[in-house]
Design a protein around this motif. Structure first.
Motif, PDB file in Angstrom:
ATOM      1  N   LEU A 395       0.832  -1.194   0.000  1.00  0.00           N
ATOM      2  CA  LEU A 395       0.000   0.000   0.000  1.00  0.00           C
ATOM      3  C   LEU A 395       0.877   1.258   0.000  1.00  0.00           C
ATOM      4  O   LEU A 395       0.606   2.230  -0.723  1.00  0.00           O
ATOM      5  CB  LEU A 395      -0.892  -0.026   1.244  1.00  0.00           C
ATOM      6  CG  LEU A 395      -2.223   0.688   1.209  1.00  0.00           C
ATOM      7  CD1 LEU A 395      -3.071   0.221   0.036  1.00  0.00           C
ATOM      8  CD2 LEU A 395      -2.975   0.450   2.519  1.00  0.00           C
ATOM      9  N   ALA A 396       1.959   1.201   0.810  1.00  0.00           N
ATOM     10  CA  ALA A 396       2.851   2.365   0.889  1.00  0.00           C
ATOM     11  C   ALA A 396       3.495   2.638  -0.465  1.00  0.00           C
ATOM     12  O   ALA A 396       3.759   3.791  -0.827  1.00  0.00           O
ATOM     13  CB  ALA A 396       3.913   2.131   1.948  1.00  0.00           C
ATOM     14  N   THR A 508      -8.994   6.399  -0.002  1.00  0.00           N
ATOM     15  CA  THR A 508      -9.224   5.818  -1.333  1.00  0.00           C
ATOM     16  C   THR A 508      -8.046   6.132  -2.249  1.00  0.00           C
ATOM     17  O   THR A 508      -7.380   7.163  -2.095  1.00  0.00           O
ATOM     18  CB  THR A 508     -10.494   6.382  -1.985  1.00  0.00           C
ATOM     19  OG1 THR A 508     -10.333   7.792  -2.167  1.00  0.00           O
ATOM     20  CG2 THR A 508     -11.709   6.125  -1.131  1.00  0.00           C
ATOM     21  N   LEU A 509      -7.808   5.231  -3.166  1.00  0.00           N
ATOM     22  CA  LEU A 509      -6.840   5.453  -4.239  1.00  0.00           C
ATOM     23  C   LEU A 509      -7.569   5.275  -5.559  1.00  0.00           C
ATOM     24  O   LEU A 509      -8.315   4.313  -5.727  1.00  0.00           O
ATOM     25  CB  LEU A 509      -5.705   4.437  -4.196  1.00  0.00           C
ATOM     26  CG  LEU A 509      -4.655   4.580  -3.106  1.00  0.00           C
ATOM     27  CD1 LEU A 509      -5.078   3.808  -1.884  1.00  0.00           C
ATOM     28  CD2 LEU A 509      -3.315   4.068  -3.621  1.00  0.00           C
ATOM     29  N   ALA A 510      -7.335   6.208  -6.459  1.00  0.00           N
ATOM     30  CA  ALA A 510      -7.958   6.099  -7.781  1.00  0.00           C
ATOM     31  C   ALA A 510      -6.886   6.286  -8.841  1.00  0.00           C
ATOM     32  O   ALA A 510      -6.000   7.135  -8.692  1.00  0.00           O
ATOM     33  CB  ALA A 510      -9.040   7.158  -7.940  1.00  0.00           C
ATOM     34  N   PHE A 511      -6.947   5.468  -9.872  1.00  0.00           N
ATOM     35  CA  PHE A 511      -6.012   5.574 -10.991  1.00  0.00           C
ATOM     36  C   PHE A 511      -6.780   5.995 -12.230  1.00  0.00           C
ATOM     37  O   PHE A 511      -7.914   5.573 -12.418  1.00  0.00           O
ATOM     38  CB  PHE A 511      -5.339   4.219 -11.267  1.00  0.00           C
ATOM     39  CG  PHE A 511      -4.578   3.689 -10.100  1.00  0.00           C
ATOM     40  CD1 PHE A 511      -3.250   3.989  -9.917  1.00  0.00           C
ATOM     41  CD2 PHE A 511      -5.208   2.880  -9.168  1.00  0.00           C
ATOM     42  CE1 PHE A 511      -2.557   3.501  -8.838  1.00  0.00           C
ATOM     43  CE2 PHE A 511      -4.521   2.384  -8.086  1.00  0.00           C
ATOM     44  CZ  PHE A 511      -3.183   2.699  -7.916  1.00  0.00           C
ATOM     45  N   ALA A 542      -9.156   1.566   1.216  1.00  0.00           N
ATOM     46  CA  ALA A 542      -8.458   0.923   2.331  1.00  0.00           C
ATOM     47  C   ALA A 542      -9.099   1.386   3.638  1.00  0.00           C
ATOM     48  O   ALA A 542      -9.314   2.580   3.846  1.00  0.00           O
ATOM     49  CB  ALA A 542      -6.972   1.295   2.303  1.00  0.00           C
ATOM     50  N   VAL A 543      -9.407   0.418   4.490  1.00  0.00           N
ATOM     51  CA  VAL A 543     -10.077   0.715   5.745  1.00  0.00           C
ATOM     52  C   VAL A 543      -9.197   0.220   6.892  1.00  0.00           C
ATOM     53  O   VAL A 543      -8.638  -0.879   6.820  1.00  0.00           O
ATOM     54  CB  VAL A 543     -11.460   0.017   5.807  1.00  0.00           C
ATOM     55  CG1 VAL A 543     -12.218   0.442   7.054  1.00  0.00           C
ATOM     56  CG2 VAL A 543     -12.270   0.334   4.569  1.00  0.00           C
ATOM     57  N   GLY A 544      -9.083   1.016   7.927  1.00  0.00           N
ATOM     58  CA  GLY A 544      -8.169   0.690   9.032  1.00  0.00           C
ATOM     59  C   GLY A 544      -8.721  -0.298  10.031  1.00  0.00           C
ATOM     60  O   GLY A 544      -8.031  -0.665  10.990  1.00  0.00           O
ATOM     61  N   ASP A 545      -9.962  -0.728   9.839  1.00  0.00           N
ATOM     62  CA  ASP A 545     -10.554  -1.705  10.752  1.00  0.00           C
ATOM     63  C   ASP A 545     -11.606  -2.468   9.956  1.00  0.00           C
ATOM     64  O   ASP A 545     -12.569  -1.871   9.450  1.00  0.00           O
ATOM     65  CB  ASP A 545     -11.219  -0.974  11.934  1.00  0.00           C
ATOM     66  CG  ASP A 545     -12.020  -1.916  12.819  1.00  0.00           C
ATOM     67  OD1 ASP A 545     -11.829  -3.147  12.707  1.00  0.00           O
ATOM     68  OD2 ASP A 545     -12.831  -1.426  13.632  1.00  0.00           O
ATOM     69  N   PRO A 546     -11.451  -3.787   9.809  1.00  0.00           N
ATOM     70  CA  PRO A 546     -12.426  -4.532   8.997  1.00  0.00           C
ATOM     71  C   PRO A 546     -13.848  -4.438   9.534  1.00  0.00           C
ATOM     72  O   PRO A 546     -14.814  -4.572   8.780  1.00  0.00           O
ATOM     73  CB  PRO A 546     -11.905  -5.980   9.050  1.00  0.00           C
ATOM     74  CG  PRO A 546     -10.918  -6.018  10.147  1.00  0.00           C
ATOM     75  CD  PRO A 546     -10.384  -4.645  10.325  1.00  0.00           C
ATOM     76  N   HIS A 547     -13.987  -4.200  10.858  1.00  0.00           N
ATOM     77  CA  HIS A 547     -15.340  -4.143  11.424  1.00  0.00           C
ATOM     78  C   HIS A 547     -16.117  -2.927  10.924  1.00  0.00           C
ATOM     79  O   HIS A 547     -17.338  -2.876  11.082  1.00  0.00           O
ATOM     80  CB  HIS A 547     -15.261  -4.102  12.951  1.00  0.00           C
ATOM     81  CG  HIS A 547     -14.681  -5.349  13.533  1.00  0.00           C
ATOM     82  ND1 HIS A 547     -13.332  -5.491  13.743  1.00  0.00           N
ATOM     83  CD2 HIS A 547     -15.258  -6.502  13.912  1.00  0.00           C
ATOM     84  CE1 HIS A 547     -13.091  -6.687  14.252  1.00  0.00           C
ATOM     85  NE2 HIS A 547     -14.243  -7.319  14.370  1.00  0.00           N
ATOM     86  N   ILE A 548     -15.429  -1.952  10.369  1.00  0.00           N
ATOM     87  CA  ILE A 548     -16.156  -0.779   9.868  1.00  0.00           C
ATOM     88  C   ILE A 548     -17.037  -1.159   8.687  1.00  0.00           C
ATOM     89  O   ILE A 548     -18.130  -0.633   8.522  1.00  0.00           O
ATOM     90  CB  ILE A 548     -15.145   0.331   9.455  1.00  0.00           C
ATOM     91  CG1 ILE A 548     -14.450   0.885  10.697  1.00  0.00           C
ATOM     92  CG2 ILE A 548     -15.846   1.450   8.704  1.00  0.00           C
ATOM     93  CD1 ILE A 548     -13.387   1.919  10.388  1.00  0.00           C
ATOM     94  N   ILE A 549     -16.576  -2.121   7.877  1.00  0.00           N
ATOM     95  CA  ILE A 549     -17.357  -2.432   6.675  1.00  0.00           C
ATOM     96  C   ILE A 549     -17.821  -3.890   6.636  1.00  0.00           C
ATOM     97  O   ILE A 549     -18.361  -4.341   5.621  1.00  0.00           O
ATOM     98  CB  ILE A 549     -16.547  -2.100   5.388  1.00  0.00           C
ATOM     99  CG1 ILE A 549     -15.103  -2.600   5.494  1.00  0.00           C
ATOM    100  CG2 ILE A 549     -16.516  -0.615   5.141  1.00  0.00           C
ATOM    101  CD1 ILE A 549     -14.878  -3.900   4.891  1.00  0.00           C
ATOM    102  N   ALA A 550     -17.620  -4.628   7.713  1.00  0.00           N
ATOM    103  CA  ALA A 550     -18.059  -6.023   7.713  1.00  0.00           C
ATOM    104  C   ALA A 550     -18.320  -6.462   9.148  1.00  0.00           C
ATOM    105  O   ALA A 550     -17.932  -5.789  10.095  1.00  0.00           O
ATOM    106  CB  ALA A 550     -16.996  -6.925   7.075  1.00  0.00           C
TER     107      ALA A 550
END
Lengths: 625, 254
Positions: A395-396, A508-511, A542-550
């Protein structure tokens, strides 16, 4: 003094208690006795009690009276018995008990004084009225006499349905199976004919299922009765049950919504949410039994809510085997989900992800915080011990840095365990200006997003990214005053090492395609263009905690709204980009009240109206102390 | 035995109206009516906000359905509370003798009291009308849905008033009348619980006989069925008539 008064002690019920006990025994014996107990015996005891109860009044002819409720009670029992007797249609033991009750009550000897005879007649009349009322109800319950005043029949396609029809790219068949004389069929076909006029790709026909059963076989794969509309395309079909009687009113009133839903389902390709596996990700299905001492995470990590939400985009969940990452362009999932990996991805797998993104792929990546060494040994149950996070390096390389130290807040957190670690369960309504967050930013206090334990993201310094084309934006920020537990997870802030800051919980990353093409990858054709002509490249959230979206937290309204917006943004420009219509009744609109309207929606009804009523009362009774 | 006071055999309307007006005037002269109304409005407003509107953007028809469902819960509480005391309290305060010796039939007394409760409950319902009106203005609902919902609430209140009046007539004091009203209304309400543990076809009969489950939700959804109109109407009439028979019998016994 009446005989009732003289013999009150002996005439308590005149056998009625026995009668009622008998009826109860019949009912209990027949229906509620657990298996193995002598239910049959209880039935006979009940019948015996009823017989005794019926006999007793005749033995005590002069003393008989019903208890303090008087003859009206007898009348009501009579009516109830008769009504149940009729309803039971003479077939069950229950009916027998009620029938016995009925016969007994009409056989009760009325006392011979004039007043009592009157009362007896009144009670009898009341009972018969009740029986008549129930019989009337029984008849009316069989008749479909009623009206749905909430909705009007859909006589023409709504603008939303017309838009869906105009976007059809392949032929769709809508066949109404109705008898030639069906009036409801004519109403349904009038609607379908109007829909057919909107799009030449929609072929509408009316067929009598009795006359042409093979047509039902061809379209629906089996026999069909009349009263059904079949919408078929791409080898799949949807059935709309309309009916041909008066009950069809309800189905016709929501036909536009049902038809639009069926149309979207058959005309849109079904897609998949591809879940990577083999790197310690959350399992898509329940795996092997839990070992002793191992925490039960099945509820917390349940993907049922996510699966249900994905259906709005016609997407199903599919697990990708570890080796299948290299075959991503061929597998071509609508969206690749990497949910909380704990093991490293091989360089080959990371290159496969690069290629996938470069070809316009969409990725949802959720990482977990990593617990730093901490003093005192206090347990932080929701973050993983360790020092590194898989894929953080990858990611970095694209310019987005993940800091795995768990975030905490001294005041704004979700109290759950009443332990210090609750400070890490962040609650936020801090939504940066991002195209995906328009809805949440419109009314932030309505959609508080909850995290279980989250790391944070920040933008790598310009020029140091391997993918300079990536456009990075914050998607979700922690509330002001949040700090990162970099100096040990004791959940208290050490201002020297843990300054409060502005942390991204998701980014978010967008290309852009023109910036990717020079790398030599072939774009996936179906992702190349949108109907508006706008081009889209790969996207990553990219989310810093999976519980935010699942998981279980997806039950929270804010998390659900965030997930929906993230999905819309990720799938934009793909065939799955538009969610299927939600089940809102046709012609209806959601009621939205904003915070600035609280005086109207909350303070007026809760406080002002009762106070105004009390003030009116004070004025009304003025001068009366 | 002949009655000491010959009473008119046919029921004329004016005594019914007189009694209804007397009851309503008595209600509004007491603090109970105003505090009951304030509590009703407060709870309706609170429940409307907390449960009907909900946290998300809900469709208008769903908000309206929830509102009517919540209001029916308050009706289930408020109407027996307003009704059970109508006769028992008169007996307790001694004013029943005045009514009983007046040239009116028990039926006229009861229908007058019935109308007074309906009038007061109708007024409370009318005061809550601005809540669905907000939905009407800020969303999109059919006026028929509003009509059906309020019709259902009125009919539910009528049936409850009927059974509570009968309880009030049966009870010798306020306490027994209250217990009978609770048993009558509560028992009628929870009759549906007996349905799942009964065998067919009795389970169907019990389910249909229950006060709420099969009969009110259609009104809340905006559907008006003749069978539900009949059910609540018959419940109200039979309840009042039962009370009339009880009162008549009690008078004959004296």
């Amino acid at each position: 003094m009446t005989p009732f008064a003289q013999h009150k002690r002996f005439s308590l019920g005149g056998g009625t208690p026995l009668l009622l006990a008998g009826a109860l025994a019949l009912w209990v014996g027949g229906r509620m006795m657990p298996p193995g107990l002598p239910a049959e015996g209880l039935l006979w005891v009940g019948l015996g009690l009823i017989g005794l109860g019926a006999l007793l009044p005749w033995v005590q002819v002069r003393e008989v009276s019903l208890p303090w409720l008087g003859y009206p009670w007898a009348g009501l029992l009579l009516g109830l018995g008769a009504a149940l007797w009729m309803t039971s249609r003479f077939v069950e033991a229950d009916a027998l008990s009620w029938g016995a009750l009925f016969c007994l009550i009409i056989g009760l000897p009325w006392k011979r004084t004039e007043g009592d005879a009157d009362n007896g007649r009144a009670g009898l009349g009341l009972g018969l009225s009740l029986a008549a009322a129930m019989a009337g109800y029984l008849v009316l319950a069989q008749l479909p006499w009623g009206a749905d005043l909430a909705h009007r029949p859909d006589t023409s396609p709504s603008p939303e349905t017309q838009a869906a029809l105009e976007q059809l790219t392949e032929p769709v068949e809508a066949v109404g199976f109705f008898s030639p004389v069906s009036q409801q069929g004519s109403q349904a076909m009038a609607y379908l004919d109007q829909a057919g006029a909107v799009s030449p790709r929609l072929k509408v026909r009316r067929v009598d299922a009795v006359a042409l059963p093979q047509e039902a076989q061809r379209l629906a794969g089996g026999p069909l009765a009349n009263g059904v509309v079949v919408v078929a395309a791409r080898g799949s079909h949807q059935r709309l049950w309309i009916g041909e009687g008066d009950q069809a009113q309800s189905a016709l009133s929501r036909m536009d919504l049902d038809f639009r839903g069926a149309l979207e389902k058959v005309s849109r390709p079904r897609g998949e949410l591809g879940f990577t596996s083999g790197h310690g990700e959350w399992p898509l299905r329940r795996g092997s039994p839990r070992q002793p001492g191992e925490p039960d995470l099945s509820q917390e990590r349940s993907l049922v809510g996510l699966e249900m939400l994905a259906q709005h985009w016609n997407l199903s969940l599919q697990e990708l085997e570890p080796g299948e990452l290299n075959a991503l362009p061929q597998k071509n999932p609508a969206l690749l989900v990497i949910l909380d990996p704990t093991a490293r991805f091989t360089p080959g797998e990371q290159q496969a992800l690069d290629r996938y993104l470069a070809q316009g792929g969409r990725v949802l990546l959720a990482l977990s915080p990593v617990t730093p060494p901490r003093p005192g040994g206090m347990s932080a149950t929701d973050s993983r011990p360790g020092t590194a996070q898989p894929l953080a390096g990858w990611l970095a390389g694209m310019g987005l840095v993940y800091s795995p130290a768990p975030l905490a807040h001294s005041r704004l957190f979700a109290q759950q365990t009443f332990q210090a670690a609750d400070h890490g369960r962040l609650v936020t309504v801090n939504f940066p200006p991002h195209p995906a967050m328009t809805l949440l930013r419109g009314d932030p206090n309505r959609f508080p997003v909850v995290a279980q334990a989250s790391g944070s993201f920040h933008w790598k310094a310009a020029g140091s990214s391997d993918h300079p084309a990536a456009h990075i934006q914050g998607l979700l920020s922690a509330m002001p005053g949040t700090w990162a537990e970099t100096a040990g997870a004791d959940w208290t802030q050490d201002p020297r090492f843990e300054p409060a800051g502005d942390f991204w919980l998701a980014a978010t990353l967008a290309f852009h395609r023109k910036e990717i093409n020079p790398r030599g990858f072939n774009p996936v054709e179906q992702r190349k263009n949108t109907p508006s002509g706008e081009t889209f490249g790969g996207r990553l959230v990219a989310v810093g905690d999976p519980h935010i979206i699942a998981g279980a937290l997806l039950e929270n309204e804010g998390n659900r709204a965030l997930f929906t917006q993230v999905m819309n943004w990720l799938l934009e420009g793909t065939p799955y980009g538009r969610p299927l219509p939600r089940p809102i009744p046709s012609g209806d609109v959601p009621v939205i009240h904003r915070q600035d309207q609280d005086w109207l929606w909350f303070y007026l009804p809760v406080f002002l109206a009762p106070l105004a009523w009390l003030a009116l009362g004070r004025w009304w009774n003025r001068g009366e102390g | 035995m002949t009655s000491p006071n010959p009473r008119p055999k046919t029921m004329t309307l004016s005594p019914v109206w007189l009694i209804a007006r007397r009851e309503l005037a008595g209600l509004f002269a007491s603090r109970a009516a105003w505090w009951t109304g304030a509590a009703y409005l407060f709870l309706t407003g609170l429940l409307f906000n907390a449960m009907a509107l909900g946290p998300g953007a809900r469709p208008s028809s769903v908000v309206l359905e929830s509102f009517f469902t919540l209001a029916s819960g308050l009706t289930l509480l408020a109407v027996p509370l307003l009704s059970f005391r109508l006769i028992a309290e008169e007996r307790q305060t001694g004013s029943w003798v005045l009514l009983e010796t007046a040239p009116v039939t028990p039926r006229q007394i009861l229908w007058g009291k019935f109308l007074s409760v309906q009038g007061f409950h109708g007024l409370l319902l009318g005061l809550t009308a601005y809540l669905p009106a907000l939905v009407f203005l800020h969303g999109r609902v059919a006026p028929g849905h509003l009509l059906a919902g309020y019709l259902g609430l009125g009919l539910l209140a009528a049936a409850l008033t009927g059974v509570s009046l009968a309880a009030s007539a049966l009870g010798r004091g306020l306490l027994t009348a209250g217990v009978f009203a609770a048993l009558g209304a509560g028992g009628w309400l929870v009759l549906w619980l007996a349905a799942p543990v009964s065998a067919p076809p009795l389970n169907t009969a019990l389910a249909h006989l229950a006060l709420y489950q099969q009969h009110f939700p259609p009104f809340a959804r905006g559907q008006v069925w003749l069978k539900d109109l009949w059910f609540y109407g018959a419940g109200a009439v039979l309840g009042v008539e039962w009370a009339a028979v009880v009162l008549r019998q009690q008078r004959e016994k004296r």
